[in-house]
Design an enzyme around this catalytic site. Structure first.
Site, short mmCIF file in Angstrom:
data_model
loop_
_atom_site.label_atom_id
_atom_site.label_comp_id
_atom_site.label_asym_id
_atom_site.label_seq_id
_atom_site.Cartn_x
_atom_site.Cartn_y
_atom_site.Cartn_z
N LYS A 10 -12.64 -5.92 5.33
CA LYS A 10 -11.66 -6.07 4.34
C LYS A 10 -10.30 -6.44 4.85
O LYS A 10 -9.47 -5.62 5.30
CB LYS A 10 -11.56 -4.91 3.23
CG LYS A 10 -10.87 -5.22 2.15
CD LYS A 10 -10.00 -4.27 1.41
CE LYS A 10 -8.43 -4.24 1.96
NZ LYS A 10 -7.72 -5.53 1.44
N GLU A 23 -5.46 3.09 13.77
CA GLU A 23 -4.61 2.93 14.22
C GLU A 23 -3.28 2.42 13.07
O GLU A 23 -3.36 1.53 12.52
CB GLU A 23 -4.82 1.49 15.04
CG GLU A 23 -4.01 0.98 16.13
CD GLU A 23 -2.87 0.41 15.89
OE1 GLU A 23 -2.04 0.83 15.71
OE2 GLU A 23 -2.91 -1.00 16.04
N CYS A 70 3.07 -3.32 15.28
CA CYS A 70 3.09 -1.80 15.19
C CYS A 70 3.49 -1.35 16.57
O CYS A 70 4.07 -0.35 16.68
CB CYS A 70 1.68 -1.39 15.10
SG CYS A 70 0.35 -2.10 15.98
N GLU A 118 9.39 3.44 10.34
CA GLU A 118 9.00 2.24 10.83
C GLU A 118 9.56 1.45 9.71
O GLU A 118 9.18 1.11 8.65
CB GLU A 118 7.52 2.18 10.87
CG GLU A 118 7.13 0.93 11.51
CD GLU A 118 5.45 0.85 11.79
OE1 GLU A 118 4.78 1.34 10.52
OE2 GLU A 118 4.89 0.56 12.62
P1 ADP Z 1 0.47 -2.80 5.56
O1 ADP Z 1 0.04 -3.87 4.23
O2 ADP Z 1 1.92 -2.41 5.59
O3 ADP Z 1 -0.06 -3.34 7.04
P2 ADP Z 1 -1.23 -0.97 4.39
O4 ADP Z 1 -1.81 0.32 4.97
O5 ADP Z 1 -0.99 -1.16 2.89
O6 ADP Z 1 -0.38 -1.70 5.23
O7 ADP Z 1 -2.52 -2.24 4.37
C1 ADP Z 1 -3.31 -2.11 5.50
C2 ADP Z 1 -4.94 -2.51 4.81
O8 ADP Z 1 -5.22 -1.26 4.09
C3 ADP Z 1 -5.05 -3.75 3.76
O9 ADP Z 1 -6.07 -4.47 4.12
C4 ADP Z 1 -4.83 -3.01 2.54
O10 ADP Z 1 -5.45 -3.75 1.48
C5 ADP Z 1 -5.70 -1.75 2.82
N1 ADP Z 1 -5.69 -0.64 1.87
C6 ADP Z 1 -4.51 -0.51 1.15
N2 ADP Z 1 -4.61 0.85 0.40
C7 ADP Z 1 -5.86 1.39 0.56
C8 ADP Z 1 -7.05 2.25 0.03
N3 ADP Z 1 -6.37 3.01 -0.76
N4 ADP Z 1 -8.07 2.11 0.53
C9 ADP Z 1 -8.41 1.42 1.60
N5 ADP Z 1 -7.77 0.29 1.98
C10 ADP Z 1 -6.44 0.35 1.52
#
Ligand code: ADP
Length: 492
Positions: free
Chosen positions: A175, A250, A284, A385
């Protein structure tokens, strides 16, 4: 406008919801494509396909050598498509073409390295303490792996998970971030071209709360490999713990870049710049805390400003541009909010500090390269961050002081030291609490160098030989060669 499809079980197909969402170009602000809005039905199809491929059919029957050959083929195809995949990433995440093209050209190496490793995953025979048995271990794939990736380097960070997972014999559902899904959907086409059986690699796009949650909770998923914010990482890790799934995480960083008075200052200035303004600080491993020894502080800041001031913002596709836009509107707002926070905390802006409005910024979501001096390590700007082009400069007295400040943060992803004293370089690298320490360089990564976080920066390591172990589980096999049970009610 381009309308993308999900990639499940070797085929492109429409999402069950019949819904798509728009994705924008961060430089022009324009919507350029529609991304399928997957839901739990698509997740179920993808995980079932991955599970079928794992347990039955050609992938499950293949030798590790054959798996490795497919991976090398995939690497060759990535090399052929590097330019077009890089262009898609730039259109979607606004990072420099030079950076994304470099990443895509480097990407095949992950598939060559781990493709070569696939048939070198050896078990061992056990020198058993019990007579009458032959015993050995086998390393088997951990199962269906879910890869959840962020928007800053979609395909590079996917490769860090995918290549060791495939080498281990796992199957994968990815995803990508809802902000930058296009390149991963295009990348999926290369799997069938390379000859991978259907179901080995699947892509379900959509939102974290929908697709991400459904993937993490799916009973046939064995492992979640995540790169993203530490807030989301914690949510996923809590769920995975309850469901007894493996994870690797990570997460973020607030990396110290430490310049001693004996450093080659010209190189250190470039190191400071590449630590924070490359990729618009959206990495990061950004060296967002620059620790400068007090004796050279003013001279160093002067030299740094001379170079930083000339950084050219503009079209990320142009070879002249050095700083591109911020990738997403929420991130753009967050970076500007942090600049306000730093000002209110009493830090001094010596460069930038505003949104980029120069003509060459067009309608993009630009933030000027920003430098704060007079930062104390307990300020939010030094502890949290930002993920943008915002540098906090903190001065220190001596080595002990540098170490205390460098380690006084909840993150521990990376750190750098600039010095010409080899003893100091070694002492610092031993004591810095970070998964990567660079000496007289910054932002160097390789498929063969383990990468990951100390403290709140994550769990597990990616890259290097040890990364493949995170996608394996060990089985002990006992063969009776003549042991006779004398008492069946007692352990043998
Ligand atoms: P950023 O967008 O700041 O890199 P996020 O942690 O919000 O950080 O997003 C990283 C990934 O995690 C994206 O693919 C996002 O769609 C996914 N994501 C966000 N919330 C969830 C969740 N509750 N469960 C699983 N995946 C998630």
């Amino acid at each position: 406008m381009k309308r993308y499809q999900l990639h499940i079980d070797g085929q492109y197909r429409a999402p069950k919801s019949g819904a798509w969402f728009e994705t924008q170009n961060p430089f022009t602000g324009e919507t350029w494509a529609e991304i399928p809005r997957g839901d739990e039905q698509d997740v179920d199809l993808a995980v079932q396909a991955a599970h079928r491929a794992l347990t039955t059919g050609p992938w499950a029957e293949m030798t590790a050598t054959q798996r490795g050959a497919l991976m090398r083929k995939l690497g060759d195809l990535i090399a052929q498509e590097a330019t077009s995949l890089a262009e898609t990433e730039v259109r979607d995440n606004g990072k420099l073409f030079a950076e994304m093209h470099g990443q895509l050209n480097y990407l095949p190496q992950w598939f060559y390295y781990y493709g070569g490793l696939a048939d070198k995953i050896e078990g061992s025979t056990l020198p058993l303490d019990k007579k009458g048995y032959f015993a050995f271990t086998r390393h088997e794939p951990v199962g269906v792996v879910v890869a959840i990736t962020p928007w800053n380097s979609p395909l590079l960070l996917l490769a860090w998970k995918l290549a060791p997972a495939l080498a281990a014999g796992c199957t994968v559902v990815v995803k990508p971030s809802e902000f930058t899904s296009a390149s991963t959907l295009e990348f999926a086409a290369l799997f069938e071209k390379a000859g991978f059986p259907p179901g080995v690699f699947n892509v379900v796009t959509g939102f974290g709360a929908e697709v991400g949650t459904a993937l993490v909770e799916h009973p046939l998923v064995a492992k979640i490999s995540f790169t993203g914010s530490d807030a989301t990482g914690r949510i996923i890790n809590e769920k995975a713990a309850r469901l007894l799934k493996h994870t690797s995480m990570e997460l973020g960083g607030k990396s110290p870049n430490v310049v001693f008075e004996d450093a080659d200052l010209e190189q250190a200035v470039f190191g400071a710049i590449s630590g924070i303004f490359a990729a618009t600080g959206q990495t990061c491993i950004a060296g967002s805390r620059l620790l400068v020894q007090r004796s050279i502080h003013d001279e160093f800041v002067k030299r740094l400003l001379e170079v930083a001031r000339s950084a050219r913002m503009g079209d990320p596709m142009s070879a002249d541009t050095q700083v591109g836009p911020v990738t997403t509107p929420p991130q753009f707002k967050k970076v500007l909010d942090y600049i306000d926070v730093a000002k209110k905390e009493g830090a001094t802006v010596v460069l930038g500090g505003k949104k980029g409005t120069a003509p060459e910024c067009g309608n993009g979501w630009f933030v000027e390269p920003t430098i704060f001096t007079g930062v104390r390590n307990d300020m939010r700007i030094a502890q949290e961050e930002v993920f943008g082009p915002v540098l906090s400069i903190i001065s220190f007295e001596d080595e002990a002081d540098a170490l205390r400040i460098a380690n006084d943060v909840r993150f521990g992803l990376a750190a750098a030291v600039w010095t010409t004293d080899i003893g100091r370089a070694i002492r610092m690298s031993e004591k810095l609490q970070a998964g990567t320490v660079w000496v007289n360089t910054y932002r160097a990564v390789s498929f063969m160098a383990p990468f990951g976080g100390y403290k709140d920066s994550g769990l597990g390591r990616e890259n290097g030989i040890e990364a493949v172990k995170a996608f394996l589980q060990t089985k002990s096999v006992w063969i009776n060669t003549g042991a006779v049970a004398s008492n069946p009610f007692v352990m043998r």
